[in-house]
Design an enzyme around this catalytic site. Structure first.
Site, PDB file in Angstrom:
ATOM      1  N   SER A 326       0.799  -1.233   0.000  1.00  0.00           N
ATOM      2  CA  SER A 326       0.000   0.000   0.000  1.00  0.00           C
ATOM      3  C   SER A 326       0.827   1.276   0.000  1.00  0.00           C
ATOM      4  O   SER A 326       0.265   2.369  -0.118  1.00  0.00           O
ATOM      5  CB  SER A 326      -0.935   0.006   1.212  1.00  0.00           C
ATOM      6  OG  SER A 326      -1.881  -1.045   1.113  1.00  0.00           O
ATOM      7  N   ASP A 365     -10.896  -6.602   0.271  1.00  0.00           N
ATOM      8  CA  ASP A 365     -10.263  -5.537   1.027  1.00  0.00           C
ATOM      9  C   ASP A 365      -9.695  -6.133   2.313  1.00  0.00           C
ATOM     10  O   ASP A 365     -10.170  -7.168   2.797  1.00  0.00           O
ATOM     11  CB  ASP A 365     -11.301  -4.463   1.376  1.00  0.00           C
ATOM     12  CG  ASP A 365     -10.653  -3.177   1.870  1.00  0.00           C
ATOM     13  OD1 ASP A 365     -10.567  -2.235   1.071  1.00  0.00           O
ATOM     14  OD2 ASP A 365     -10.229  -3.121   3.044  1.00  0.00           O
ATOM     15  N   HIS A 371     -15.207  -0.267   3.950  1.00  0.00           N
ATOM     16  CA  HIS A 371     -15.016   1.095   4.471  1.00  0.00           C
ATOM     17  C   HIS A 371     -16.206   2.006   4.188  1.00  0.00           C
ATOM     18  O   HIS A 371     -16.186   3.176   4.577  1.00  0.00           O
ATOM     19  CB  HIS A 371     -13.755   1.719   3.831  1.00  0.00           C
ATOM     20  CG  HIS A 371     -12.488   0.995   4.158  1.00  0.00           C
ATOM     21  ND1 HIS A 371     -11.685   1.331   5.215  1.00  0.00           N
ATOM     22  CD2 HIS A 371     -11.879  -0.063   3.554  1.00  0.00           C
ATOM     23  CE1 HIS A 371     -10.626   0.516   5.247  1.00  0.00           C
ATOM     24  NE2 HIS A 371     -10.727  -0.336   4.239  1.00  0.00           N
ATOM     25  N   CYS A 384      -7.722   1.887   1.962  1.00  0.00           N
ATOM     26  CA  CYS A 384      -8.835   1.111   1.398  1.00  0.00           C
ATOM     27  C   CYS A 384      -8.409   0.445   0.090  1.00  0.00           C
ATOM     28  O   CYS A 384      -8.103   1.118  -0.905  1.00  0.00           O
ATOM     29  CB  CYS A 384     -10.030   2.028   1.156  1.00  0.00           C
ATOM     30  SG  CYS A 384     -11.403   1.214   0.319  1.00  0.00           S
TER      31      CYS A 384
END
Length: 608
Positions: A326, A365, A371, A384
């Protein structure tokens, strides 16, 4: 009847005498002629040869090896130095029976089998007339013992030579590197004249990259010697030129903070001054003791390092290629803004998974319940995955590749240390060329969260973070700051220019809230900080899990747990330092990797 000669005649006696004298004179003349011819041959034909032999018996030409340059950190603390050391050396050409000589030496000095084995290896690499070390680092007692018996060992002597020493061995083992004995391959590439008298050469790190600057130039000395080889007069002297000293941009205090903060984990940290590109810390853990190589490492010790499952010889900061996870999301968000594929205020629903049109496969996710409605800002803050699946599907892989390439991903940064890996930034063209396969939409989604084929080095992540912090201004990372007193000027790389400069602020604001926001994934490190940090957490899977399987950390072997990542820069308003942290099998970027960055920021920003 017998004939009788009467020799009392004086005339006959004189005649006999003169005939014999004539024969003797002729014989003497012949011998004298032969002598004259031989003298003429020696004086004219072979004069130069015998003059050289006579000169060599009287005059000795010796090489003087240059003193290797020192290496300092940015504050002038020594990272590599030369300590005086005595070595026992043999000249094979002057020894009739080497094995017998070594056995006699062992009655005087402790000489191990490993040292003899290393001697034999070095002997094969050297000329017969060259000194070959048998034992290094003799103490004063051992020197005295041999000196008292030196006359019994022709061709053996003790030499005083500088020995490379690293005061911070594990902290600098990868960035400074180490020196070692010159091997056969290196003998074919170096200047044999300049390396006469030199025993070692840079093998890795700065020691290898700046070998020319550190080595210096050889000198010579002619001395008049007695028949026993004792020097009585210096006839000529050309002083060697010492190697140049290097001052690194590395701060050894920062290096230690980063190394210690990794704790029991293997991992790597890269910290770059955003204003100049100066590399302030470049850590790869575990390290090793470079002094072992400088002294002449034995095979058992080398095998232990080479076969260790922790891979201490592997330079993770330059050669480690990890899925960035990420930590790429801010860059993909910036790409989507620049290509106008999203509106920053647009809200996208995250139910906890995403499906491509007309496909049943669910791309999940990390948050199973999802989310909810999420903006770009929130998607970066809370990391996310679903938002970035959708963003990647809109961007397409080639635009993702082209945009991130501008930040230095998928290519060497150009740092001044040899051996840097390029990482991997996938594209359709790459997959076709390397695997002869088509690109699939699902691979684009996975790439959008920094997984799949994506691979980056820690240095690349720190470099890209510095560019983002500078809003597009790019400096080439540099480890060496000065060569002697000459300062190396920062080198600018092509800048990253956006269609709308406001987009920089949008992404940086989101990264700020990763740390300082109420729901930020790295909010754990904001407590007590009197400066603002912008960052992004990440995790990278070590192994794949099936569609219906659940990742349960407590049931996974340590070596299969996710890697923990964190990129950051601070202070947000006027950035000074950009950091990338990768903790192997650390599981969580926010709770494991981020605190390491915080410790480095505190040391760099708060301590003068």
């Amino acid at each position: 009847m017998k004939t009788r000669f009467d020799l009392k005649s004086s005339l006959q006696e004189n005649k006999l005498f003169f005939s014999r004298a004539s024969l003797l004179s002729l014989f003497v003349l012949v011998l004298f002629f032969i002598l004259i011819v031989r003298l003429a041959y020696l004086q004219i034909k072979t004069h130069d040869e015998y003059a050289d032999l006579a000169q060599n018996n009287r005059v000795k030409l010796s090489v003087i090896a240059p003193v290797r340059g020192l290496i300092f950190d940015t504050h002038g603390r020594v990272l590599a130095e030369n300590n005086p050391s005595y070595s026992l050396e043999l000249v094979p050409e002057q020894i009739q029976n080497i094995n017998e000589t070594i056995e006699r030496l062992r009655t005087l000095l402790p000489i191990s089998d490993a040292e003899i084995k290393l001697f034999e290896k070095r002997r094969k690499q050297q000329k017969h007339f060259a000194n070959v070390p048998l034992r290094n680092r003799l103490n004063d007692t051992e020197v005295a013992v041999f000196s008292a018996n030196r006359h019994l060992f022709p061709g053996v002597d003790i030499q005083a030579r500088p020995l490379r020493h690293y005061p911070f061995p594990e902290l600098t083992s990868h960035v400074v590197g180490y020196v070692g004995a010159i091997n056969e391959k290196e003998l074919k590439t170096i200047n044999p004249v300049n390396y006469r008298g030199s025993r070692v050469i840079g093998k890795t790190g700065i020691e290898k990259t700046y070998e020319t600057e550190l080595h210096g130039f050889v000198g010579y000395q002619q001395t008049e010697n007695t028949a026993q080889g004792r020097s009585i007069k210096t006839l000529s002297h050309i002083a060697p030129l010492s190697g140049r000293n290097l001052t690194l941009n590395i701060d050894i205090d920062l290096q230690k903070i980063a190394y210690d903060a990794l704790g029991e984990f293997a991992g790597t940290v890269a910290a770059i001054d955003t204003r100049t590109g100066a590399v302030r810390a470049l850590v790869s853990k575990p390290g090793f003791d470079g002094n072992l190589f400088a002294q002449g490492i034995d095979q058992a010790s080398y095998s232990a390092l080479q076969n260790s499952p922790k891979r201490p010889l592997f330079n993770r900061s330059l050669r480690g290629q990890y899925p960035p996870g990420s930590t790429l999301k801010p860059f993909f968000g910036l790409a989507a803004l620049d290509y106008k594929t999203i509106n920053p205020q647009q809200k996208i629903m995250c139910p906890g998974f995403y499906q491509l049109p007309k496909q049943r496969h669910k791309y999940r996710d990390w948050k199973k319940t999802g989310h909810g409605l999420t903006t770009l800002h929130d998607a970066i803050v809370e990391s996310c995955d679903v938002y970035f699946y959708i963003l990647a599907h809109e961007l397409k892989i080639d635009r993702m590749h082209n945009f991130l390439n501008r930040f230095g991903f998928g290519q060497p940064t150009g740092i001044d240390i040899l051996g840097e890996k390029a990482g991997l930034l996938p594209s359709r063209e790459w997959k076709k060329r390397s695997r002869n396969q088509a690109w699939y939409p699902g691979e684009t989604l996975i790439a959008g969260i920094g997984q799949g084929f994506n691979l980056t080095t820690p240095l690349q992540l720190a470099h890209a973070t510095a560019i983002l912090a500078n809003k597009g201004v790019a400096h080439t990372p540099s480890v060496v700051g000065k060569i002697n007193d000459t300062v190396k000027q920062p080198q600018l790389s092509p800048p990253v220019q956006l269609k709308n400069d406001r987009h920089w602020d949008l992404i940086i604001h989101a990264m700020h809230d990763v740390v300082h926001g109420a729901r930020g994934s790295a909010r754990i490190i904001k407590e007590g900080a009197n400066y603002d940090i912008a960052g992004k957490t990440g995790t990278a899977q070590v192994f794949s899990i099936k569609q219906d399987e659940k990742y349960e950390k407590d049931k996974v072997a340590d070596h299969l747990k996710d890697h923990a990542l964190f990129i950051a820069f601070a202070p947000v308003e006027k950035p000074q330092l950009a950091i990338a942290v990768i903790v192997e099998n650390g599981s969580h970027g926010g709770s494991v990797a981020a605190p390491i960055a915080r410790a480095i920021f505190d040391q760099y920003l708060l301590i003068p």
